[in-house]
Enzyme design. Structure first.
Site, PDB file in Angstrom:
ATOM      1  N   LYS A 168       0.821  -1.179   0.021  1.00 27.31           N
ATOM      2  CA  LYS A 168       0.027  -0.120  -0.011  1.00 27.31           C
ATOM      3  C   LYS A 168       0.872   1.255  -0.061  1.00 27.31           C
ATOM      4  O   LYS A 168       2.122   1.110   0.141  1.00 27.31           O
ATOM      5  CB  LYS A 168      -0.904  -0.075   1.170  1.00 27.31           C
ATOM      6  N   ARG A 213     -10.343   0.382  15.197  1.00 32.03           N
ATOM      7  CA  ARG A 213     -10.421   1.041  13.811  1.00 32.03           C
ATOM      8  C   ARG A 213     -11.525   0.566  12.819  1.00 32.03           C
ATOM      9  O   ARG A 213     -12.277   1.054  12.602  1.00 32.03           O
ATOM     10  CB  ARG A 213      -8.819   0.853  13.204  1.00 32.03           C
ATOM     11  N   TYR A 224      18.117  28.823   9.497  1.00 31.58           N
ATOM     12  CA  TYR A 224      16.746  29.680   9.814  1.00 31.58           C
ATOM     13  C   TYR A 224      16.505  29.640  11.626  1.00 31.58           C
ATOM     14  O   TYR A 224      16.660  28.453  12.116  1.00 31.58           O
ATOM     15  CB  TYR A 224      15.431  29.242   9.388  1.00 31.58           C
ATOM     16  N   MET A 258      13.849  24.078   3.249  1.00 32.99           N
ATOM     17  CA  MET A 258      13.308  23.416   2.305  1.00 32.99           C
ATOM     18  C   MET A 258      14.128  22.525   1.265  1.00 32.99           C
ATOM     19  O   MET A 258      13.912  21.432   0.874  1.00 32.99           O
ATOM     20  CB  MET A 258      12.555  24.333   1.472  1.00 32.99           C
TER      21      MET A 258
HETATM   22  C1  LIG Z   1      -4.291  -4.179   7.967  1.00 32.34           C
HETATM   23  C2  LIG Z   1      -2.927  -4.112   7.888  1.00 32.34           C
HETATM   24  N1  LIG Z   1      -2.406  -5.353   7.769  1.00 32.34           N
HETATM   25  C3  LIG Z   1      -0.896  -5.304   7.570  1.00 32.34           C
HETATM   26  C4  LIG Z   1      -0.227  -4.100   7.745  1.00 32.34           C
HETATM   27  C5  LIG Z   1       1.547  -4.067   7.494  1.00 32.34           C
HETATM   28  O1  LIG Z   1       1.855  -3.434   8.784  1.00 32.34           O
HETATM   29  P1  LIG Z   1       3.561  -3.328   8.916  1.00 32.34           P
HETATM   30  O2  LIG Z   1       3.764  -2.457   7.709  1.00 32.34           O
HETATM   31  O3  LIG Z   1       3.464  -2.855  10.362  1.00 32.34           O
HETATM   32  O4  LIG Z   1       3.834  -4.799   8.667  1.00 32.34           O
HETATM   33  C6  LIG Z   1      -0.746  -2.745   7.796  1.00 32.34           C
HETATM   34  C7  LIG Z   1      -0.074  -1.366   7.692  1.00 32.34           C
HETATM   35  O5  LIG Z   1      -0.705  -0.385   8.551  1.00 32.34           O
HETATM   36  C8  LIG Z   1      -2.162  -2.731   7.830  1.00 32.34           C
HETATM   37  O6  LIG Z   1      -2.933  -1.615   7.885  1.00 32.34           O
END
Ligand SMILES: Cc1ncc(COP(=O)(O)O)c(C=O)c1O
Length: 361
Positions: free
Chosen positions: A35, A130, A253, A301
């Site tokens: 992701k 969540r 800065y 920056m």
């Molecule tokens: C539902 C779910 N599974 C697995 C993962 C992978 O987690 P990690 O990167 O800590 O291994 C995430 C990451 O946030 C997640 O949201």
């Protein structure tokens, strides 16, 4: 000549880390979590190195389409499921497996017209609060899904909130097992931290994210070397300026650093518009020609300053490793920079700016 900053993706390290992920749970299959564009690395860039994974897990339909376009015919899991009913059409067309975490998603599925029944991962909220069904509503959600002709196979999943700390996962595992003990289906429980720190968990599918990318899920308690991981992303640049400070001179800065003695400093072509965290204060580790040095003053920056006292031979054009692999086998874990900025390696890698050229190492 372009600005001398660049990011390097280390395909060999990705492959190494994936192999490392298999060791604690050799019988489990591995979702390579890609992701957020493979945690900032780029899905197309990591794909070959990670194709020994059993599947890819992600959030965005666009990213799923990109994986199919790369020729991946194996499992793809949408970790948050679909966001609206019409997303299910793409799931049918591309054979995407998807999480189901709320009643709306079951309603949408029940109205979805498909000849291709879906593989779903029913998600339990075992304590993170969540996404997911609570242990008390989980079984009725399972029964509803099980009755749908649109559903082929139901797997069970949950996500841990504290696998990276002493709080641990026992309470969530207990809640999950109590509510699912007589339900059939494969289980997916462990993320990176659970995999490395709690190897005994019963999980048919591990969801490995951050460890693939060479960051310790439980830094600073442990670092990547402790877990046998290798950095997959290097951010490097060069010195584009030199200054000699006198006692009382300040840097950058807000004049956040003032020299107490005469010293040489270097100016690096890297700033917060490249991904370097502005909140990393004076003293954040950095490698100059592979030698550990420290940043000075505020990050701007496009530039930051480093103390050159540990490396007197450094000069214009010297190589600066902001994190990752440096020259002569030196390594600067991304987690050390993250820690100095009060954040985690995840955030730094995901923030790699589009203006930074990326090359495969
Ligand atoms: C539902 C779910 N599974 C697995 C993962 C992978 O987690 P990690 O990167 O800590 O291994 C995430 C990451 O946030 C997640 O949201």
């Amino acid at each position: 000549m372009p600005r001398p900053i660049e990011a390097l993706i280390h395909a060999d390290a990705l492959t190494h880390n994936l192999a490392r992920a298999r060791a604690p749970a050799p019988d489990a299959r591995i979702w390579a979590v890609v992701k957020a564009n493979a945690y900032g690395h780029g899905i197309e860039r990591v794909f070959d190195a990670l194709r020994a994974a059993d599947g890819f897990a992600l959030l965005d339909l666009d990213e799923a389409q990109r994986l199919r376009a790369l020729g991946w015919r194996g499992p793809i899991l949408l970790l948050e499921g679909v966001f609206e009913p019409r997303d299910l059409e793409l799931c049918s067309r591309l054979n995407l497996w998807h999480a189901v975490h709320c009643t709306e998603q079951i309603d949408w599925l029940s109205r979805h017209k498909t000849h291709q029944p879906h593989r779903v991962f029913l998600k339990m909220n075992s304590g993170m609060n969540r996404l997911g069904f609570t242990p008390t509503t989980f079984r009725s959600a399972w029964a509803r899904l099980n009755a749908l002709p649109q559903v082929d196979e139901i797997s069970l999943m949950t996500h841990f909130s504290d696998a990276d700390s002493a709080v641990g996962i026992a309470h969530q595992v207990a809640a999950f097992e109590r509510a699912t003990q007589d339900l059939p289906g494969e289980r997916s429980l462990s993320n990176s931290a659970a995999l490395l720190r709690h190897a005994g968990v019963r999980t048919d599918w591990v969801r490995a994210g951050i460890l693939l990318y060479g960051s310790a899920p439980d830094a600073p308690e442990h670092d990547l070397l402790h877990w046998g991981l290798q950095p997959t992303l290097t951010l490097r640049s060069r010195l584009i300026g030199l200054q000699t400070l006198q006692p009382g001179d300040s840097v950058g800065y807000g004049s956040r650093f003032t020299a107490s003695e005469a010293m040489r400093i270097g100016i690096v072509a890297c700033g917060y518009a490249d991904a370097y965290p502005r909140h990393a204060g004076s003293g954040t580790p950095v490698l100059v020609d592979g030698v550990r040095c420290a940043t000075l003053g505020r990050v701007s920056m496009d530039m930051l300053a480093v103390d050159l006292r540990p490396v007197p031979a450094a000069g214009m054009g010297s190589e600066v490793t902001l994190w990752g692999r440096g020259p002569q086998g030196s390594v600067l874990p991304i987690d050390l920079v993250a820690q100095a900025a009060g954040t985690v390696g995840y955030e730094l890698m995901c923030a790699l700016a589009p203006r930074v050229p990326v090359v495969m190492a």
